[in-house]
Design an enzyme around this catalytic site. Sequence first.
Site, short mmCIF file in Angstrom:
data_model
loop_
_atom_site.label_atom_id
_atom_site.label_comp_id
_atom_site.label_asym_id
_atom_site.label_seq_id
_atom_site.Cartn_x
_atom_site.Cartn_y
_atom_site.Cartn_z
N TYR A 168 70.45 37.65 48.29
CA TYR A 168 71.74 38.15 47.92
C TYR A 168 72.52 37.16 47.68
O TYR A 168 73.38 36.95 46.84
CB TYR A 168 71.90 39.02 48.89
CG TYR A 168 73.07 39.71 48.87
CD1 TYR A 168 73.33 40.93 48.10
CD2 TYR A 168 74.37 39.37 49.84
CE1 TYR A 168 74.66 41.53 47.97
CE2 TYR A 168 75.73 40.21 49.48
CZ TYR A 168 75.72 41.10 48.70
OH TYR A 168 76.77 41.76 48.71
N LYS A 172 74.56 36.16 44.38
CA LYS A 172 76.17 36.23 44.28
C LYS A 172 76.78 34.93 43.89
O LYS A 172 77.87 35.02 42.94
CB LYS A 172 76.85 36.76 45.61
CG LYS A 172 76.36 38.48 45.83
CD LYS A 172 76.80 39.23 44.67
CE LYS A 172 76.94 40.85 45.22
NZ LYS A 172 77.10 41.41 44.15
#
Length: 322
Positions: A168, A172
Amino acid sequence: MGSLDGRVALITGAGRGIGRQEALFFASEGAKVVVNDPGVTPEGTGGDPGVAEAVAREIRAAGGDAVANTDDVTDWDGARRMVETAVEAFGDLHVVVNNAAIQRRRALVNMTEDEFDAVLAVHLKGTFAVTRWAARHWRDQGNSSDRAVVNTVSASGLLMPGITQGNYAAAKAGVAALTTACAVELARYGVRVNAVSPSMARTRLTEGVPGMSDTPDGTFDPLHPALTAHVAACLAAPGCPLNGQVLAVRGTSVTLLNGWSAGKSVTKDGAPWTVTELSEAMTAFPRRDPLAEAAAMVGGSLGEGNRDTLLAMVDTMLTDPR
Ligand SMILES: NC(=O)c1ccc[n+]([C@@H]2O[C@H](COP(=O)([O-])OP(=O)(O)OC[C@H]3O[C@@H](n4cnc5c(N)ncnc54)[C@H](O)[C@@H]3O)[C@@H](O)[C@H]2O)c1
C-alpha cells in the site's frame, strides 16, 4: 449557486467511505457525478453492483444528477468505459477523482506476490488507467480547459513507513509521483493534477486503527470522511490555482506536503569515492530513525511513550503468524 455547477465528475470507489462522501458533496455543489464502484470487499474480492447504484440513487433522490458504473479501475477497457459513461450520460467530463482502494496488510516476509500485485493494481495502475483515458478524451477534445484530476494518496508511503503495508505504501508513493508527472504533462491540455492525502477518516479501512473513536452524537465529527470531500471539491473547482500538489487532510486541517527534498550532500573532486572514503564522509549525514519519525507522526493518538507503543505494535504485527 454551487462551487461545481455544471461540472461532470467521475469518482472511482464512490460507493463507500470517502468516495461516497465525495460523490454526495460534489453533487450537492452542483456537479453531475459518475459513481464508479464494483462494490468489492476491503481486500478487493467479490462484488456488489448495488453499492454504486445506491449512491447514484441517493443523489438523484436529493435532486442531483448521477449515474452508476461498476467497472474495475484495474481493467484497461473498464477505465475507458468510465470516461465514456460520463460523456454519454452528461456530454462531457471535467473532473476525475481517483479514490478506489483495497488493502492487504501483511508483514513483508509473509506477503504473497498476489497481495503485492493486487494492491499496486488498484491504487497505482488504476489511477494511471482512468487518468490516461480521461487525458486522451481531453486531448482529443482539443479545446478543453480547467479540467482537474484529484488523486488520493496516504501518509503511508509519504510520511510514514507503512509497517505491514509495504504494498500500500509503495502504491501510494507511486501515485504521488504520478501526480507530479501528470501535472506537468497534462497542463498543455488545460488539466490540473493534484492529490489529497486523507488521514484518520472513519471508513471500513480505518476500523480498529488506534485513535478512531466512535461516531459522536450530534457534535462536529473531526473523523468524518466528508471532510476530505470538501478539500477534493476545492481542487476540482474551476479556477483552483494549484497544480502538482499534495494536500494532507486531517479533520479540518489542510497541510501542503513538501515531498522528497535534497538534504546534506558530500562531494569528492575529480575521482570516484572509495568505499572507505565515502563511509567516512557520510558520518556527516544525520542519523534518522524511521520508527521514531513514524511515532512522532502518530504520537497524538498513541499518547505518552509513543515510540515504545509503536515498537510494541510493530513487534505484534511482525510476529503475527499470518
Ligand atoms: N480512511 C482513511 O483515513 C484513509 C487514510 C489514507 C488514505 N485513504 C485513501 O482514501 C481512499 C478512500 O478510502 P476509504 O477509506 O474510503 O476506503 P473504503 O474501503 O471505504 O472505500 C473504497 C471503495 O473503493 C472501491 N474499490 C475497490 N477496488 C476497486 C476497483 N478495482 N475499482 C473501483 N472501485 C474499487 C471499494 O468497493 C470501496 O467502495 C483510498 O484511496 C484510501 O487509500 C484513506
